[in-house]
Write a protein that holds these residues in place. Structure first.
Motif, PDB file in Angstrom:
ATOM      1  N   LEU A  22       0.842  -1.193   0.000  1.00  0.00           N
ATOM      2  CA  LEU A  22       0.000   0.000   0.000  1.00  0.00           C
ATOM      3  C   LEU A  22       0.881   1.249   0.000  1.00  0.00           C
ATOM      4  CD1 LEU A  22      -2.947   1.124   0.297  1.00  0.00           C
ATOM      5  CD2 LEU A  22      -2.551   1.097   2.776  1.00  0.00           C
ATOM      6  N   VAL A  23       0.644   2.145  -0.948  1.00  0.00           N
ATOM      7  CA  VAL A  23       1.411   3.378  -1.077  1.00  0.00           C
ATOM      8  C   VAL A  23       0.513   4.557  -0.734  1.00  0.00           C
ATOM      9  CG1 VAL A  23       2.723   4.848  -2.655  1.00  0.00           C
ATOM     10  CG2 VAL A  23       2.892   2.353  -2.846  1.00  0.00           C
ATOM     11  N   ASP A  24       0.918   5.321   0.270  1.00  0.00           N
ATOM     12  CA  ASP A  24       0.194   6.529   0.679  1.00  0.00           C
ATOM     13  C   ASP A  24      -1.298   6.286   0.899  1.00  0.00           C
ATOM     14  OD1 ASP A  24       2.416   8.132   0.784  1.00  0.00           O
ATOM     15  OD2 ASP A  24       2.180   8.947  -1.228  1.00  0.00           O
ATOM     16  N   ARG A  25      -1.642   5.099   1.346  1.00  0.00           N
ATOM     17  CA  ARG A  25      -3.021   4.729   1.669  1.00  0.00           C
ATOM     18  C   ARG A  25      -3.951   4.771   0.457  1.00  0.00           C
ATOM     19  NH1 ARG A  25      -3.866   5.559   7.517  1.00  0.00           N
ATOM     20  NH2 ARG A  25      -6.108   5.749   7.109  1.00  0.00           N
ATOM     21  N   LYS A  26      -3.423   5.007  -0.735  1.00  0.00           N
ATOM     22  CA  LYS A  26      -4.251   5.237  -1.920  1.00  0.00           C
ATOM     23  C   LYS A  26      -3.992   4.254  -3.050  1.00  0.00           C
ATOM     24  CE  LYS A  26      -6.254   8.954  -0.279  1.00  0.00           C
ATOM     25  NZ  LYS A  26      -7.677   8.886   0.138  1.00  0.00           N
ATOM     26  N   ILE A  27      -2.789   3.701  -3.141  1.00  0.00           N
ATOM     27  CA  ILE A  27      -2.405   2.860  -4.272  1.00  0.00           C
ATOM     28  C   ILE A  27      -1.997   1.491  -3.747  1.00  0.00           C
ATOM     29  CG2 ILE A  27      -0.806   2.556  -6.197  1.00  0.00           C
ATOM     30  CD1 ILE A  27      -0.440   5.651  -6.141  1.00  0.00           C
ATOM     31  N   LEU A  28      -2.606   0.444  -4.280  1.00  0.00           N
ATOM     32  CA  LEU A  28      -2.211  -0.923  -3.961  1.00  0.00           C
ATOM     33  C   LEU A  28      -1.388  -1.479  -5.111  1.00  0.00           C
ATOM     34  CD1 LEU A  28      -5.562  -2.287  -2.517  1.00  0.00           C
ATOM     35  CD2 LEU A  28      -3.373  -2.295  -1.288  1.00  0.00           C
ATOM     36  N   MET A  29      -0.222  -2.001  -4.791  1.00  0.00           N
ATOM     37  CA  MET A  29       0.580  -2.713  -5.766  1.00  0.00           C
ATOM     38  C   MET A  29       0.427  -4.204  -5.472  1.00  0.00           C
ATOM     39  SD  MET A  29       3.941  -0.313  -6.394  1.00  0.00           S
ATOM     40  CE  MET A  29       4.705  -0.583  -4.789  1.00  0.00           C
ATOM     41  N   ASP A  30      -0.301  -4.868  -6.335  1.00  0.00           N
ATOM     42  CA  ASP A  30      -0.718  -6.260  -6.196  1.00  0.00           C
ATOM     43  C   ASP A  30      -1.691  -6.428  -5.037  1.00  0.00           C
ATOM     44  OD1 ASP A  30       0.361  -7.391  -8.478  1.00  0.00           O
ATOM     45  OD2 ASP A  30       2.293  -7.788  -7.544  1.00  0.00           O
ATOM     46  N   ALA A  31      -2.396  -7.570  -5.050  1.00  0.00           N
ATOM     47  CA  ALA A  31      -3.528  -7.744  -4.132  1.00  0.00           C
ATOM     48  C   ALA A  31      -3.694  -9.211  -3.765  1.00  0.00           C
ATOM     49  CB  ALA A  31      -4.804  -7.198  -4.782  1.00  0.00           C
ATOM     50  N   GLY A  32      -2.616  -9.829  -3.303  1.00  0.00           N
ATOM     51  CA  GLY A  32      -2.690 -11.224  -2.914  1.00  0.00           C
ATOM     52  C   GLY A  32      -3.097 -11.442  -1.469  1.00  0.00           C
ATOM     53  N   ALA A  33      -2.866 -10.450  -0.624  1.00  0.00           N
ATOM     54  CA  ALA A  33      -3.184 -10.566   0.805  1.00  0.00           C
ATOM     55  C   ALA A  33      -4.693 -10.478   1.032  1.00  0.00           C
ATOM     56  CB  ALA A  33      -2.475  -9.458   1.582  1.00  0.00           C
ATOM     57  N   PRO A  34      -5.188 -10.957   2.191  1.00  0.00           N
ATOM     58  CA  PRO A  34      -6.614 -10.817   2.525  1.00  0.00           C
ATOM     59  C   PRO A  34      -6.924  -9.373   2.910  1.00  0.00           C
ATOM     60  CG  PRO A  34      -5.446 -11.867   4.331  1.00  0.00           C
ATOM     61  CD  PRO A  34      -4.450 -11.717   3.223  1.00  0.00           C
ATOM     62  N   LEU A  35      -7.258  -8.562   1.924  1.00  0.00           N
ATOM     63  CA  LEU A  35      -7.312  -7.109   2.104  1.00  0.00           C
ATOM     64  C   LEU A  35      -8.433  -6.658   3.020  1.00  0.00           C
ATOM     65  CD1 LEU A  35      -6.499  -6.055  -1.560  1.00  0.00           C
ATOM     66  CD2 LEU A  35      -4.953  -6.062   0.407  1.00  0.00           C
ATOM     67  N   THR A  36      -9.540  -7.416   3.078  1.00  0.00           N
ATOM     68  CA  THR A  36     -10.634  -7.004   3.962  1.00  0.00           C
ATOM     69  C   THR A  36     -10.237  -7.110   5.429  1.00  0.00           C
ATOM     70  OG1 THR A  36     -11.561  -9.233   3.766  1.00  0.00           O
ATOM     71  CG2 THR A  36     -12.479  -7.528   2.340  1.00  0.00           C
ATOM     72  N   VAL A  37      -9.192  -7.854   5.720  1.00  0.00           N
ATOM     73  CA  VAL A  37      -8.648  -7.944   7.078  1.00  0.00           C
ATOM     74  C   VAL A  37      -7.444  -7.025   7.238  1.00  0.00           C
ATOM     75  CG1 VAL A  37      -7.587  -9.470   8.788  1.00  0.00           C
ATOM     76  CG2 VAL A  37      -9.475 -10.304   7.368  1.00  0.00           C
ATOM     77  N   HIS A  38      -6.529  -7.050   6.269  1.00  0.00           N
ATOM     78  CA  HIS A  38      -5.248  -6.367   6.436  1.00  0.00           C
ATOM     79  C   HIS A  38      -5.338  -4.860   6.287  1.00  0.00           C
ATOM     80  CE1 HIS A  38      -2.408 -10.049   5.946  1.00  0.00           C
ATOM     81  NE2 HIS A  38      -3.430 -10.290   6.740  1.00  0.00           N
ATOM     82  N   LEU A  39      -6.216  -4.359   5.419  1.00  0.00           N
ATOM     83  CA  LEU A  39      -6.359  -2.899   5.342  1.00  0.00           C
ATOM     84  C   LEU A  39      -6.867  -2.314   6.657  1.00  0.00           C
ATOM     85  CD1 LEU A  39      -7.724  -2.450   1.708  1.00  0.00           C
ATOM     86  CD2 LEU A  39      -5.570  -1.557   2.588  1.00  0.00           C
ATOM     87  N   PRO A  40      -7.968  -2.809   7.236  1.00  0.00           N
ATOM     88  CA  PRO A  40      -8.385  -2.265   8.530  1.00  0.00           C
ATOM     89  C   PRO A  40      -7.336  -2.439   9.621  1.00  0.00           C
ATOM     90  CG  PRO A  40     -10.189  -3.468   7.521  1.00  0.00           C
ATOM     91  CD  PRO A  40      -8.969  -3.745   6.683  1.00  0.00           C
ATOM     92  N   ARG A  41      -6.556  -3.503   9.552  1.00  0.00           N
ATOM     93  CA  ARG A  41      -5.531  -3.715  10.583  1.00  0.00           C
ATOM     94  C   ARG A  41      -4.502  -2.590  10.595  1.00  0.00           C
ATOM     95  NH1 ARG A  41      -2.106  -9.242  11.989  1.00  0.00           N
ATOM     96  NH2 ARG A  41      -0.482  -8.208  13.207  1.00  0.00           N
ATOM     97  N   VAL A  42      -4.235  -1.978   9.426  1.00  0.00           N
ATOM     98  CA  VAL A  42      -3.282  -0.863   9.382  1.00  0.00           C
ATOM     99  C   VAL A  42      -4.003   0.482   9.381  1.00  0.00           C
ATOM    100  CG1 VAL A  42      -1.517  -2.246   8.263  1.00  0.00           C
ATOM    101  CG2 VAL A  42      -3.089  -0.917   6.844  1.00  0.00           C
ATOM    102  N   GLY A  43      -5.296   0.469   9.731  1.00  0.00           N
ATOM    103  CA  GLY A  43      -6.041   1.711   9.884  1.00  0.00           C
ATOM    104  C   GLY A  43      -6.547   2.311   8.596  1.00  0.00           C
ATOM    105  N   VAL A  44      -6.723   1.485   7.562  1.00  0.00           N
ATOM    106  CA  VAL A  44      -7.183   1.970   6.259  1.00  0.00           C
ATOM    107  C   VAL A  44      -8.498   1.280   5.930  1.00  0.00           C
ATOM    108  CG1 VAL A  44      -6.645   2.080   3.789  1.00  0.00           C
ATOM    109  CG2 VAL A  44      -4.822   2.403   5.480  1.00  0.00           C
ATOM    110  N   SER A  45      -9.523   2.054   5.588  1.00  0.00           N
ATOM    111  CA  SER A  45     -10.811   1.462   5.247  1.00  0.00           C
ATOM    112  C   SER A  45     -10.769   0.914   3.829  1.00  0.00           C
ATOM    113  CB  SER A  45     -11.926   2.494   5.376  1.00  0.00           C
ATOM    114  OG  SER A  45     -11.861   3.414   4.303  1.00  0.00           O
ATOM    115  N   LEU A  46     -11.726   0.042   3.505  1.00  0.00           N
ATOM    116  CA  LEU A  46     -11.798  -0.492   2.151  1.00  0.00           C
ATOM    117  C   LEU A  46     -12.088   0.592   1.123  1.00  0.00           C
ATOM    118  CD1 LEU A  46     -13.789  -3.836   2.572  1.00  0.00           C
ATOM    119  CD2 LEU A  46     -11.337  -3.428   2.784  1.00  0.00           C
ATOM    120  N   ASP A  47     -12.615   1.734   1.560  1.00  0.00           N
ATOM    121  CA  ASP A  47     -12.934   2.839   0.658  1.00  0.00           C
ATOM    122  C   ASP A  47     -11.715   3.640   0.218  1.00  0.00           C
ATOM    123  OD1 ASP A  47     -15.574   2.322   0.696  1.00  0.00           O
ATOM    124  OD2 ASP A  47     -16.137   3.987   1.993  1.00  0.00           O
TER     125      ASP A  47
END
Length: 241
Positions: A22-47
């Motif tokens: 995740l770059v600057d909370r705005k850009i994802l480079m590849d998407a293999g991780a479970p993002l619905t869990v890992h984004l909130p874990r680092v304080g970033v919403s799915l939006d």
């Protein structure tokens, strides 16, 4: 530039989740991780992510995207739009992925509600994402797939990302165009096909002494002197000093 690693393991690593950065909370480079869990874990919403950059279509780099896309739609009345950049064939691949994950009806609904925009890239193509300039570089990896690496120029930082790669002239060109590069290092010293090994990274670092190396997609736990060893949920502020 802020870089957060949501997954740093090679495809079958027992030590880490699959690839996503995740770059600057705005850009994802590849998407293999479970993002619905890992984004909130680092304080970033799915939006929050506005763009996803895909290096190639292997599962460990893409399967988390199916959850991100539909989760974003189902959890929000007015989900923000999403742009996806990737190699030739990205549109057809996303259609197959979402059909397999959720079915054609849900795929059509989520594609429409997200105003999903797909831009397919080839070697040397330049593109704009979230106000930053990107450039695509053809990587050698899987012969049956178009595989890309990228350089993103943002806030004065030229960040390279190899995706999965073997040694090649275009890999050197990507690194030469970067001042920081996130590179895969799947193998320890034994080496192998399709990916980079520790010995390759040391050779690349010797050839490009002014570039800071950050190593991910790791199949083992070895390290390289002078490089940053990425781990899941590590956040870095670039430029590194």
């Amino acid at each position: 530039m802020e870089v957060t690693f949501l997954g740093t393991g090679a495809a079958f690593s027992p030590h880490a989740y699959n690839s996503s950065i995740l770059v600057d909370r705005k850009i994802l480079m590849d998407a293999g991780a479970p993002l619905t869990v890992h984004l909130p874990r680092v304080g970033v919403s799915l939006d929050e992510p506005r763009a996803v950059v895909l290096s190639h279509f292997h599962a460990d780099h893409t399967f988390g995207l199916a959850w991100l896309i539909l989760g974003r739609v189902m959890l929000n009345d007015r989900p923000p739009s999403l742009s996806i950049y990737g190699p030739r064939g990205t549109t057809a691949y996303l259609e197959r992925l979402l059909d397999l994950a959720w079915g054609e009806e849900m795929r059509r609904m989520s594609w429409q509600r997200l105003q999903l925009r797909v831009q397919e890239l080839a070697d040397g193509d330049s593109f704009q994402l979230d106000g930053s300039r990107g450039q695509a570089f053809k990587m050698q990896h899987a012969s049956r797939l178009d595989c890309l690496g990228f350089v993103i120029e943002r806030d004065g930082v030229r960040l390279g990302y190899t995706g999965d790669a073997e040694m090649s002239p275009r890999l050197d060109a990507l690194i030469e165009a970067s001042d920081h590069v996130i590179s895969e290092m799947t193998y320890d010293d034994r080496g192998g096909e399709l990916h980079l090994a520790r010995k390759d990274i040391k050779e690349l670092m010797t050839r490009h002494p002014s570039v800071r190396f950050i190593l991910t997609h790791r199949g083992g736990e070895s390290s390289v002197n002078g490089a940053v060893m990425a781990r899941d949920f590590l956040t870095l502020q670039l430029p590194l000093h």
